[in-house]
Scaffold this motif. Structure first.
Motif, PDB file in Angstrom:
ATOM      1  N   SER A 165       0.802  -1.215   0.000  1.00 13.16           N
ATOM      2  CA  SER A 165       0.000   0.000   0.000  1.00 13.16           C
ATOM      3  C   SER A 165       0.840   1.272   0.000  1.00 13.16           C
ATOM      4  CB  SER A 165      -0.974  -0.006   1.177  1.00 13.16           C
ATOM      5  OG  SER A 165      -0.312  -0.319   2.376  1.00 13.16           O
ATOM      6  N   ILE A 166       2.047   1.219   0.534  1.00 18.51           N
ATOM      7  CA  ILE A 166       2.882   2.421   0.501  1.00 18.51           C
ATOM      8  C   ILE A 166       3.193   2.807  -0.942  1.00 18.51           C
ATOM      9  CG2 ILE A 166       5.098   1.221   0.667  1.00 18.51           C
ATOM     10  CD1 ILE A 166       4.072   4.533   2.416  1.00 18.51           C
ATOM     11  N   ASP A 167       3.226   1.821  -1.834  1.00 19.81           N
ATOM     12  CA  ASP A 167       3.468   2.117  -3.249  1.00 19.81           C
ATOM     13  C   ASP A 167       2.215   2.650  -3.938  1.00 19.81           C
ATOM     14  OD1 ASP A 167       6.142   1.242  -3.072  1.00 19.81           O
ATOM     15  OD2 ASP A 167       5.526  -0.847  -3.369  1.00 19.81           O
ATOM     16  N   GLY A 168       1.077   2.524  -3.281  1.00 18.29           N
ATOM     17  CA  GLY A 168      -0.171   3.092  -3.787  1.00 18.29           C
ATOM     18  C   GLY A 168      -0.594   4.333  -3.022  1.00 18.29           C
ATOM     19  N   LEU A 169       0.371   4.981  -2.370  1.00 14.97           N
ATOM     20  CA  LEU A 169       0.061   6.118  -1.499  1.00 14.97           C
ATOM     21  C   LEU A 169      -0.681   7.228  -2.240  1.00 14.97           C
ATOM     22  CD1 LEU A 169       0.325   7.424   1.297  1.00 14.97           C
ATOM     23  CD2 LEU A 169       2.559   8.305   0.581  1.00 14.97           C
ATOM     24  N   GLY A 170      -0.301   7.480  -3.473  1.00 15.28           N
ATOM     25  CA  GLY A 170      -0.969   8.531  -4.236  1.00 15.28           C
ATOM     26  C   GLY A 170      -2.453   8.258  -4.412  1.00 15.28           C
ATOM     27  N   THR A 171      -2.793   6.990  -4.675  1.00 13.48           N
ATOM     28  CA  THR A 171      -4.206   6.632  -4.818  1.00 13.48           C
ATOM     29  C   THR A 171      -4.922   6.697  -3.474  1.00 13.48           C
ATOM     30  OG1 THR A 171      -3.737   5.238  -6.727  1.00 13.48           O
ATOM     31  CG2 THR A 171      -5.794   4.815  -5.559  1.00 13.48           C
ATOM     32  N   VAL A 172      -4.239   6.278  -2.404  1.00 14.77           N
ATOM     33  CA  VAL A 172      -4.828   6.402  -1.065  1.00 14.77           C
ATOM     34  C   VAL A 172      -5.172   7.858  -0.784  1.00 14.77           C
ATOM     35  CG1 VAL A 172      -4.391   6.181   1.417  1.00 14.77           C
ATOM     36  CG2 VAL A 172      -3.690   4.347  -0.142  1.00 14.77           C
ATOM     37  N   GLU A 173      -4.244   8.759  -1.094  1.00 12.81           N
ATOM     38  CA  GLU A 173      -4.491  10.189  -0.879  1.00 12.81           C
ATOM     39  C   GLU A 173      -5.674  10.671  -1.717  1.00 12.81           C
ATOM     40  OE1 GLU A 173       0.084  11.621   0.178  1.00 12.81           O
ATOM     41  OE2 GLU A 173      -0.623  11.615  -1.904  1.00 12.81           O
ATOM     42  N   ALA A 174      -5.762  10.191  -2.964  1.00 15.80           N
ATOM     43  CA  ALA A 174      -6.875  10.583  -3.828  1.00 15.80           C
ATOM     44  C   ALA A 174      -8.203  10.064  -3.280  1.00 15.80           C
ATOM     45  CB  ALA A 174      -6.648  10.067  -5.242  1.00 15.80           C
ATOM     46  N   LEU A 175      -8.198   8.854  -2.718  1.00 10.66           N
ATOM     47  CA  LEU A 175      -9.417   8.305  -2.115  1.00 10.66           C
ATOM     48  C   LEU A 175      -9.831   9.113  -0.890  1.00 10.66           C
ATOM     49  CD1 LEU A 175      -8.565   4.514  -2.468  1.00 10.66           C
ATOM     50  CD2 LEU A 175     -10.534   5.655  -3.504  1.00 10.66           C
ATOM     51  N   VAL A 176      -8.863   9.542  -0.097  1.00 11.62           N
ATOM     52  CA  VAL A 176      -9.168  10.385   1.062  1.00 11.62           C
ATOM     53  C   VAL A 176      -9.821  11.684   0.601  1.00 11.62           C
ATOM     54  CG1 VAL A 176      -8.157  11.744   2.941  1.00 11.62           C
ATOM     55  CG2 VAL A 176      -7.389   9.399   2.558  1.00 11.62           C
ATOM     56  N   ARG A 177      -9.250  12.302  -0.421  1.00  8.19           N
ATOM     57  CA  ARG A 177      -9.831  13.547  -0.931  1.00  8.19           C
ATOM     58  C   ARG A 177     -11.232  13.297  -1.494  1.00  8.19           C
ATOM     59  NH1 ARG A 177      -4.537  14.094  -3.033  1.00  8.19           N
ATOM     60  NH2 ARG A 177      -5.280  13.458  -5.106  1.00  8.19           N
ATOM     61  N   GLY A 178     -11.391  12.215  -2.233  1.00  8.90           N
ATOM     62  CA  GLY A 178     -12.684  11.913  -2.829  1.00  8.90           C
ATOM     63  C   GLY A 178     -13.749  11.579  -1.812  1.00  8.90           C
ATOM     64  N   SER A 179     -13.338  10.984  -0.704  1.00 10.26           N
ATOM     65  CA  SER A 179     -14.316  10.619   0.323  1.00 10.26           C
ATOM     66  C   SER A 179     -14.815  11.837   1.078  1.00 10.26           C
ATOM     67  CB  SER A 179     -13.705   9.616   1.302  1.00 10.26           C
ATOM     68  OG  SER A 179     -12.763  10.254   2.149  1.00 10.26           O
ATOM     69  N   GLU A 194       7.335   1.368   9.349  1.00 11.55           N
ATOM     70  CA  GLU A 194       7.904   2.616   8.842  1.00 11.55           C
ATOM     71  C   GLU A 194       6.986   3.342   7.861  1.00 11.55           C
ATOM     72  OE1 GLU A 194      10.151  -0.778   6.586  1.00 11.55           O
ATOM     73  OE2 GLU A 194       9.280  -0.434   8.595  1.00 11.55           O
ATOM     74  N   ASP A 195       5.937   2.663   7.398  1.00 10.48           N
ATOM     75  CA  ASP A 195       4.982   3.296   6.480  1.00 10.48           C
ATOM     76  C   ASP A 195       3.928   4.123   7.208  1.00 10.48           C
ATOM     77  OD1 ASP A 195       6.263   1.782   4.490  1.00 10.48           O
ATOM     78  OD2 ASP A 195       4.789   0.156   4.630  1.00 10.48           O
ATOM     79  N   VAL A 196       3.762   3.895   8.493  1.00  7.89           N
ATOM     80  CA  VAL A 196       2.641   4.477   9.235  1.00  7.89           C
ATOM     81  C   VAL A 196       2.597   5.998   9.150  1.00  7.89           C
ATOM     82  CG1 VAL A 196       1.678   4.792  11.554  1.00  7.89           C
ATOM     83  CG2 VAL A 196       2.328   2.498  10.754  1.00  7.89           C
ATOM     84  N   PRO A 197       3.712   6.730   9.352  1.00  7.62           N
ATOM     85  CA  PRO A 197       3.623   8.196   9.294  1.00  7.62           C
ATOM     86  C   PRO A 197       3.103   8.719   7.964  1.00  7.62           C
ATOM     87  CG  PRO A 197       5.673   7.528  10.339  1.00  7.62           C
ATOM     88  CD  PRO A 197       5.061   6.286   9.778  1.00  7.62           C
ATOM     89  N   ALA A 198       3.477   8.076   6.865  1.00  4.71           N
ATOM     90  CA  ALA A 198       3.010   8.528   5.551  1.00  4.71           C
ATOM     91  C   ALA A 198       1.502   8.372   5.435  1.00  4.71           C
ATOM     92  CB  ALA A 198       3.719   7.757   4.441  1.00  4.71           C
ATOM     93  N   PHE A 199       0.960   7.308   5.988  1.00  2.96           N
ATOM     94  CA  PHE A 199      -0.485   7.105   5.920  1.00  2.96           C
ATOM     95  C   PHE A 199      -1.228   8.098   6.807  1.00  2.96           C
ATOM     96  CE2 PHE A 199       0.767   2.617   4.724  1.00  2.96           C
ATOM     97  CZ  PHE A 199       0.495   2.807   3.387  1.00  2.96           C
ATOM     98  N   VAL A 200      -0.662   8.428   7.955  1.00  3.52           N
ATOM     99  CA  VAL A 200      -1.270   9.462   8.797  1.00  3.52           C
ATOM    100  C   VAL A 200      -1.294  10.786   8.046  1.00  3.52           C
ATOM    101  CG1 VAL A 200      -1.016  10.803  10.922  1.00  3.52           C
ATOM    102  CG2 VAL A 200      -0.661   8.321  10.961  1.00  3.52           C
ATOM    103  N   SER A 201      -0.180  11.131   7.412  1.00  2.00           N
ATOM    104  CA  SER A 201      -0.108  12.378   6.656  1.00  2.00           C
ATOM    105  C   SER A 201      -1.057  12.389   5.464  1.00  2.00           C
ATOM    106  CB  SER A 201       1.326  12.618   6.167  1.00  2.00           C
ATOM    107  OG  SER A 201       2.192  12.851   7.253  1.00  2.00           O
ATOM    108  N   SER A 202      -1.393  11.201   4.948  1.00  2.00           N
ATOM    109  CA  SER A 202      -2.302  11.119   3.799  1.00  2.00           C
ATOM    110  C   SER A 202      -3.732  11.491   4.168  1.00  2.00           C
ATOM    111  CB  SER A 202      -2.293   9.694   3.216  1.00  2.00           C
ATOM    112  OG  SER A 202      -3.055   8.798   4.032  1.00  2.00           O
ATOM    113  N   GLY A 203      -4.037  11.497   5.455  1.00  2.98           N
ATOM    114  CA  GLY A 203      -5.397  11.755   5.902  1.00  2.98           C
ATOM    115  C   GLY A 203      -6.207  10.501   6.152  1.00  2.98           C
TER     116      GLY A 203
END
Length: 252
Positions: A165-179, A194-203
């Protein structure tokens, strides 16, 4: 990370396969567990009724337990018999006390099977319904958010279409915005501490990981064949993820 990100509640969900795993996960700081079986071999299937009851006893509260309801491995296009089985399993899991069920279905054209989902949501009778990583097979997952919200889906588990999922971070961010806060977005799939902070920052609203290690059991698997050993929940990984999540949400 912005000031609004700091102190924003982000839940830690751990995928487990039994009561022992749930106990380890909660003791190490998990907010919720997702119960399934055959996770490593199949990506997860519907657990037994006994497993649901045992894990609920450990969880203590319905909202701390989500149960995967998936009738078989493979793709997510189901026939009428399979849809009926999932509906019956959803009804039984909720009757036994689970606070959420995790499901997903696609139609033959590769879109969301709204008829199947509507039936399963009705069977859930008010319990939370989570749409799983079937969303990662869609060519335009963000476009599906409005549809899922309209159906009544409360949470979406996604890897952003990537193996990790860290490699799909851009799509995760887009889903957060879309939701736009209408449905929870929960990244999961190959998540490392080590991926956790990036996901928190993604929203993201929650982070999902399995925190597994091998049992180390080398006993023969029996006359039916299969690999020796099995996976167990690693409390050290759960605790490290909890610490990473707390640090990321504290703004420190």
């Amino acid at each position: 990370m912005t000031a609004s990100d700091a102190r924003r509640p982000v839940q830690l969900e751990i995928a487990v396969q039994d009561a022992a795993g749930a106990r380890i996960a909660f003791e190490a700081g998990a907010d919720r567990v997702e119960l399934c079986q055959a996770l490593a071999e199949t990506g997860g299937l519907t657990p037994s009724a006994g497993a649901v009851e045992a894990v609920l006893a450990v969880a203590g509260r319905a909202e701390r337990l989500a149960v995967l309801v998936r009738p078989r491995p493979g793709g997510y296009v189901y026939d009428a018999d399979e849809i009926a089985v999932v509906a019956a399993d959803v009804r039984e899991v909720v009757r036994r006390g689970a606070g959420a069920v995790v499901v997903g279905a696609l139609d033959a054209a590769g879109g969301i099977d709204t008829e199947a989902l509507s039936r399963w949501i009705d069977a859930a009778a008010g319990a939370e319904v989570v749409f799983h990583r079937a969303i990662d097979t869609l060519s335009a997952p963000v476009d599906a958010i409005d549809q899922l919200v309209a159906l009544g889906i409360r949470r979406v588990l996604t890897s952003g279409g990537a193996t990790r999922s860290i490699d799909g971070l851009g799509t995760v961010e887009a889903l957060v915005r879309g939701s736009a806060g209408r449905v929870q977005i929960m990244p999961g799939g190959g998540v490392r501490v080590e991926d956790v902070p990036a996901f928190v920052s993604s929203g993201a609203d929650a982070v999902h990981l399995s925190a597994r290690r091998s049992s180390g059991d080398t006993a023969p698997s029996g006359p039916g064949g299969g690999a020796s050993g099995f996976d167990v929940t690693d409390g050290a990984i759960v605790a490290a993820a909890r610490a990473a999540l707390d640090e990321a949400t504290s703004g420190s």
